[in-house]
Design a protein around this motif. Structure first.
Motif, PDB file in Angstrom:
ATOM      1  N   LEU A 148       0.698  -1.236  -0.003  1.00 22.77           N
ATOM      2  CA  LEU A 148      -0.020  -0.039   0.031  1.00 22.77           C
ATOM      3  C   LEU A 148       0.767   1.237   0.008  1.00 22.77           C
ATOM      4  CD1 LEU A 148      -3.092   0.736   1.910  1.00 22.77           C
ATOM      5  CD2 LEU A 148      -1.369   2.022   2.411  1.00 22.77           C
ATOM      6  N   ASP A 149       0.589   2.292  -0.726  1.00 27.17           N
ATOM      7  CA  ASP A 149       1.178   3.531  -0.847  1.00 27.17           C
ATOM      8  C   ASP A 149       0.687   4.562   0.118  1.00 27.17           C
ATOM      9  OD1 ASP A 149       2.398   5.851  -1.318  1.00 27.17           O
ATOM     10  OD2 ASP A 149       1.724   5.961  -3.463  1.00 27.17           O
ATOM     11  N   PRO A 150       1.331   4.755   1.110  1.00 28.66           N
ATOM     12  CA  PRO A 150       0.992   5.640   2.324  1.00 28.66           C
ATOM     13  C   PRO A 150       0.915   7.113   2.024  1.00 28.66           C
ATOM     14  CG  PRO A 150       3.097   4.959   2.824  1.00 28.66           C
ATOM     15  CD  PRO A 150       2.701   4.271   1.550  1.00 28.66           C
ATOM     16  N   TYR A 151       1.679   7.603   0.804  1.00 27.56           N
ATOM     17  CA  TYR A 151       2.077   8.802   0.438  1.00 27.56           C
ATOM     18  C   TYR A 151       0.825   9.405  -0.469  1.00 27.56           C
ATOM     19  CZ  TYR A 151       6.141   7.959   2.400  1.00 27.56           C
ATOM     20  OH  TYR A 151       7.341   7.613   3.528  1.00 27.56           O
ATOM     21  N   LYS A 152      -0.058   8.432  -0.900  1.00 30.43           N
ATOM     22  CA  LYS A 152      -1.148   9.097  -1.575  1.00 30.43           C
ATOM     23  C   LYS A 152      -2.603   9.091  -0.774  1.00 30.43           C
ATOM     24  CE  LYS A 152      -3.236   4.643  -3.288  1.00 30.43           C
ATOM     25  NZ  LYS A 152      -3.649   3.790  -4.317  1.00 30.43           N
ATOM     26  N   ARG A 153      -3.730   9.698  -1.330  1.00 30.79           N
ATOM     27  CA  ARG A 153      -4.907   9.700  -0.757  1.00 30.79           C
ATOM     28  C   ARG A 153      -5.463   8.235  -0.574  1.00 30.79           C
ATOM     29  NH1 ARG A 153     -10.866  13.017  -1.527  1.00 30.79           N
ATOM     30  NH2 ARG A 153     -12.000  11.251  -0.718  1.00 30.79           N
ATOM     31  N   ASN A 154      -5.534   7.821   0.797  1.00 26.82           N
ATOM     32  CA  ASN A 154      -6.027   6.433   1.118  1.00 26.82           C
ATOM     33  C   ASN A 154      -7.477   6.698   1.860  1.00 26.82           C
ATOM     34  OD1 ASN A 154      -4.088   4.073   0.638  1.00 26.82           O
ATOM     35  ND2 ASN A 154      -2.920   5.939   1.241  1.00 26.82           N
ATOM     36  N   VAL A 177       9.660   7.382   9.788  1.00 30.02           N
ATOM     37  CA  VAL A 177       9.470   5.922   9.584  1.00 30.02           C
ATOM     38  C   VAL A 177       9.734   5.517   8.079  1.00 30.02           C
ATOM     39  CG1 VAL A 177       6.880   6.639   9.267  1.00 30.02           C
ATOM     40  CG2 VAL A 177       7.566   4.306   9.486  1.00 30.02           C
ATOM     41  N   SER A 178      10.437   4.575   7.959  1.00 26.34           N
ATOM     42  CA  SER A 178      10.527   4.057   6.598  1.00 26.34           C
ATOM     43  C   SER A 178      10.452   2.331   6.627  1.00 26.34           C
ATOM     44  CB  SER A 178      12.260   4.110   6.216  1.00 26.34           C
ATOM     45  OG  SER A 178      12.862   3.649   6.957  1.00 26.34           O
ATOM     46  N   GLY A 179      10.552   1.959   5.311  1.00 27.08           N
ATOM     47  CA  GLY A 179      10.289   0.544   5.332  1.00 27.08           C
ATOM     48  C   GLY A 179       8.623   0.322   5.342  1.00 27.08           C
ATOM     49  N   ARG A 180       8.444  -1.185   5.382  1.00 25.50           N
ATOM     50  CA  ARG A 180       7.108  -1.671   5.259  1.00 25.50           C
ATOM     51  C   ARG A 180       6.527  -2.059   6.652  1.00 25.50           C
ATOM     52  NH1 ARG A 180       7.287  -6.414   3.102  1.00 25.50           N
ATOM     53  NH2 ARG A 180       5.146  -6.677   2.575  1.00 25.50           N
ATOM     54  N   HIS A 181       5.110  -1.318   6.746  1.00 26.25           N
ATOM     55  CA  HIS A 181       4.701  -1.854   8.218  1.00 26.25           C
ATOM     56  C   HIS A 181       3.133  -1.912   8.085  1.00 26.25           C
ATOM     57  CE1 HIS A 181       8.156  -0.760  10.404  1.00 26.25           C
ATOM     58  NE2 HIS A 181       8.468   0.341   9.405  1.00 26.25           N
ATOM     59  N   ASN A 182       2.411  -2.653   8.735  1.00 22.51           N
ATOM     60  CA  ASN A 182       1.224  -2.500   9.014  1.00 22.51           C
ATOM     61  C   ASN A 182       0.869  -1.003   9.558  1.00 22.51           C
ATOM     62  OD1 ASN A 182       0.729  -4.876   8.112  1.00 22.51           O
ATOM     63  ND2 ASN A 182       0.981  -5.722  10.076  1.00 22.51           N
ATOM     64  N   SER A 220      -2.755  -2.915   5.785  1.00 21.34           N
ATOM     65  CA  SER A 220      -1.563  -4.105   5.761  1.00 21.34           C
ATOM     66  C   SER A 220      -0.297  -3.434   4.918  1.00 21.34           C
ATOM     67  CB  SER A 220      -2.303  -5.533   5.354  1.00 21.34           C
ATOM     68  OG  SER A 220      -1.178  -6.268   5.210  1.00 21.34           O
ATOM     69  N   GLN A 221       0.625  -3.683   5.291  1.00 20.53           N
ATOM     70  CA  GLN A 221       2.024  -3.506   4.682  1.00 20.53           C
ATOM     71  C   GLN A 221       1.967  -2.450   3.833  1.00 20.53           C
ATOM     72  OE1 GLN A 221       4.558  -5.812   4.952  1.00 20.53           O
ATOM     73  NE2 GLN A 221       3.310  -5.940   6.620  1.00 20.53           N
ATOM     74  N   ALA A 222       2.092  -1.187   4.416  1.00 17.58           N
ATOM     75  CA  ALA A 222       1.946   0.216   3.858  1.00 17.58           C
ATOM     76  C   ALA A 222       3.548   0.244   3.309  1.00 17.58           C
ATOM     77  CB  ALA A 222       1.546   1.199   4.642  1.00 17.58           C
ATOM     78  N   ASP A 223       4.267   0.744   2.286  1.00 10.46           N
ATOM     79  CA  ASP A 223       5.620   0.751   2.136  1.00 10.46           C
ATOM     80  C   ASP A 223       5.918   2.360   2.043  1.00 10.46           C
ATOM     81  OD1 ASP A 223       8.225   0.585   1.238  1.00 10.46           O
ATOM     82  OD2 ASP A 223       7.730  -0.477  -0.890  1.00 10.46           O
ATOM     83  N   PHE A 224       6.770   2.681   3.038  1.00  7.28           N
ATOM     84  CA  PHE A 224       7.230   4.112   3.392  1.00  7.28           C
ATOM     85  C   PHE A 224       8.361   4.080   2.571  1.00  7.28           C
ATOM     86  CE2 PHE A 224       4.419   3.424   7.016  1.00  7.28           C
ATOM     87  CZ  PHE A 224       3.781   4.815   7.108  1.00  7.28           C
ATOM     88  N   GLY A 225       8.937   3.270   2.063  1.00  9.11           N
ATOM     89  CA  GLY A 225      10.385   3.296   1.326  1.00  9.11           C
ATOM     90  C   GLY A 225      11.189   3.861   2.034  1.00  9.11           C
ATOM     91  N   LYS A 226      12.187   4.570   1.526  1.00  6.94           N
ATOM     92  CA  LYS A 226      13.364   5.095   2.275  1.00  6.94           C
ATOM     93  C   LYS A 226      13.311   6.529   2.275  1.00  6.94           C
ATOM     94  CE  LYS A 226      16.617   1.638   0.086  1.00  6.94           C
ATOM     95  NZ  LYS A 226      17.575   1.343  -0.405  1.00  6.94           N
ATOM     96  N   ASN A 227      12.143   7.125   2.035  1.00  5.54           N
ATOM     97  CA  ASN A 227      12.021   8.590   2.151  1.00  5.54           C
ATOM     98  C   ASN A 227      11.523   9.098   3.519  1.00  5.54           C
ATOM     99  OD1 ASN A 227      12.534   9.137  -0.962  1.00  5.54           O
ATOM    100  ND2 ASN A 227       9.925   8.609  -1.042  1.00  5.54           N
ATOM    101  N   ARG A 228      11.225   8.306   4.075  1.00  4.97           N
ATOM    102  CA  ARG A 228      10.797   8.493   5.704  1.00  4.97           C
ATOM    103  C   ARG A 228       9.764   9.784   5.767  1.00  4.97           C
ATOM    104  NH1 ARG A 228      14.207   6.486   9.061  1.00  4.97           N
ATOM    105  NH2 ARG A 228      16.245   5.657   8.531  1.00  4.97           N
TER     106      ARG A 228
END
Length: 517
Positions: free
Chosen positions: A373-379, A481-486, A421-429
């Motif tokens: 899941l992309d946490p940086y877009k409108r969810n 926060v970075s990486g993949r997390h619930n 589930s499993q939002a990917d924050f990537g390395k951008n933090r």
């Protein structure tokens, strides 16, 4: 920490040993979730019911259309068995990852508030899309109880929908209905050459039926659809499915057509016959048949979940994998109300070297997430993997897919929560969090990683906005926060009334924050 990789749809998704441990810990926690516990994928939703699932894949998403099971009550407010007679709407949910499902709400299909005012019920729908004159159009075929089949049209998968005919597509007084006991359960299918077909029918003739009638009801039909998808062409062909009951389904694989259905509860079974309430299937070289019986693909839900009843299925392919969606009374069982109130599930489908379907193993674990899941877009807040205590409602805030169609999460009380589930924050933090809120009471949203007792990365103080539909964008800083997390959004506040409503949310990186200034 050691990092590993798994193959998903031909690509690598990174995961750590921590992911597996976290999932085990989630399942052991008493989170307050009902039926769909954190770490599991079935049932697909647990804040409402939904039956007779049909899947349509469109533009990278799976849309599941559901008979809108809702509690019926007696005069004393007690839940009574589902009569199905009050169902006149269809629920739509969708996902691009198979775990996080967006609730798009109820389609008003039948009755005075529905698109098809001539109809009284809307059961067991099938939805297809087709490009007509350069524009994608969507067609929803529904059952007006067991007396006819209607069709609605739309310019989007979620509506709004209109009735192009003002009457049934297949009615009881038409030749297409001859010999059909129950005129319902449509399954539309558009072949590779563009020709469309409609499969429908069910029931067992005779009262009571003879052994011959139970074995060979001959009440299923297939007929061609016209290019406009709202008329039939030619004559309907009989599908002689052994021990047919209902739930016509159709899918194509390697040039062969698989007709599936739910078996009846009549007659005596021999060793090679399908048992009662199972999903059986037949194969043909032609979409109009004749079909040859092969066997069963999915046993009765009782075998897997300890609660039985009928079943209704749809096979579909998504990102290279075949799945089956079906229903079972798993949520109702956990709530102590297993009286015909059903919930949607999905499990993987595999084939043997002959192209036959291997026995499907239904379970609560379900399928794996196919993309992050992309946490940086409108969810949408109503995009939910797991939850405890909340519900959804129609929102006055504009929607993202269709402006006039939007939901929000509501019935939020102290100690309740939603999670993805499993939002990917990537390395951008991520550095901040924002959400669209409406509130009369106020409260707080505590943002935790991985589980309801995981690390707190931020807390949003929710102030009253002046009303339950008076919307205001609220923001708070979060720890890097970075990486993949619930992500678990934990709700806190005082009082027994709804604390606030939540429309959508997203995180922001430091780069995004700078660019927006």
């Amino acid at each position: 920490m050691r990092t590993n990789y798994i193959k998903v749809n031909g690509g690598d998704i990174e995961y750590s040993v921590h992911d597996a441990v976290a999932n085990i810990e989630l399942k052991l926690l008493d989170t307050g979730a009902v039926a769909k516990i954190p770490g599991y994928a079935n049932p697909l939703i647990s804040h409402k019911f939904g039956a007779d699932p049909h899947a349509m894949v469109y533009d990278g998403r799976v849309y599941i259309y559901l008979t809108n099971d809702q509690y019926e009550y007696d005069a004393n407010g007690n839940v009574v068995p589902n009569t199905y007679g009050k169902i006149n709407t269809v629920t739509v949910i969708s996902s691009d990852d198979m775990i996080n499902w967006t609730d798009h709400g109820a389609i008003p299909v039948a009755g005075p508030n529905g698109a098809a005012k001539w109809a009284t019920q809307s059961w067991a729908v099938s939805v297809e899309h087709r490009n007509i004159e350069g524009k994608d159009k969507f067609f929803l075929y529904f059952s007006n109880n067991a007396s006819g089949i209607g069709v609605l049209t739309s310019d989007s998968p979620i509506g709004p929908w209109t009735d192009p005919l003002g009457k049934p597509l297949v009615a009881r007084n038409t030749p297409e209905a001859d010999g059909v006991t129950w005129l319902f359960d449509p399954a539309a299918f558009v072949d590779d050459d563009g020709q469309a077909y409609l499969y429908y029918g069910g029931g067992v003739p005779g009262s009571p039926p003879t052994q011959e009638q139970a074995e060979s009801p001959k009440t299923a039909r297939v007929i061609k659809l016209s290019d406009d998808m709202i008329h039939t062409e030619g004559e309907a062909k009989v599908i002689d499915a052994p021990f047919l009951f209902e739930a016509s389904g159709i899918h194509k694989r390697n040039g062969k057509y698989y007709y599936s259905y739910s078996t009846n509860f009549s007659g005596v079974r021999e060793a090679d016959d399908p048992k009662t309430g199972e999903i059986a299937y037949m194969i043909s070289e032609d979409p109009m048949g004749p079909f040859k019986y092969v066997g069963t693909a999915l046993k009765n839900p009782y075998l897997f979940f300890g609660v039985g009843g009928n079943n209704h299925q749809d096979f579909f392919e998504f990102k290279g994998q075949t799945y089956i969606t079906y229903h079972a009374q798993t949520l109702a069982k956990e709530l102590g109300t297993a009286q015909g109130y059903r919930s949607p599930h999905i499990n993987k489908v595999e084939y043997d070297e002959n192209g036959h379907i291997k026995d499907v193993k239904a379970d609560m674990k379900g399928v794996s997430q196919v993309t992050s899941l992309d946490p940086y877009k409108r969810n949408e807040a109503e995009t939910i993997a797991w939850n405890a205590g909340i519900s959804t409602e129609k929102s006055e805030a504009p929607g993202s897919l269709v402006e006039s169609i939007n939901l929000n999460v509501t019935d939020i009380n102290n100690g309740e929560w939603i999670a993805v589930s499993q939002a990917d924050f990537g390395k951008n933090r991520a550095v901040s969090f924002e959400t669209n809120i409406a509130s009369t009471s106020g409260g707080t949203i505590e943002i935790r990683l991985d589980s309801p007792i995981g690390k707190v990365i931020g807390t949003l103080d929710v102030k009253p906005t002046g009303g339950d539909q008076e919307w205001q964008l609220m923001k708070t800083k979060v720890k890097n926060v970075s990486g993949r997390h619930n992500i678990f959004f934990m709700f806190k506040g005082e009082g027994e009334n709804n604390l606030f409503n939540m429309d959508y949310w997203k995180f922001t990186t430091s780069e995004q924050s700078i660019s927006s200034k």
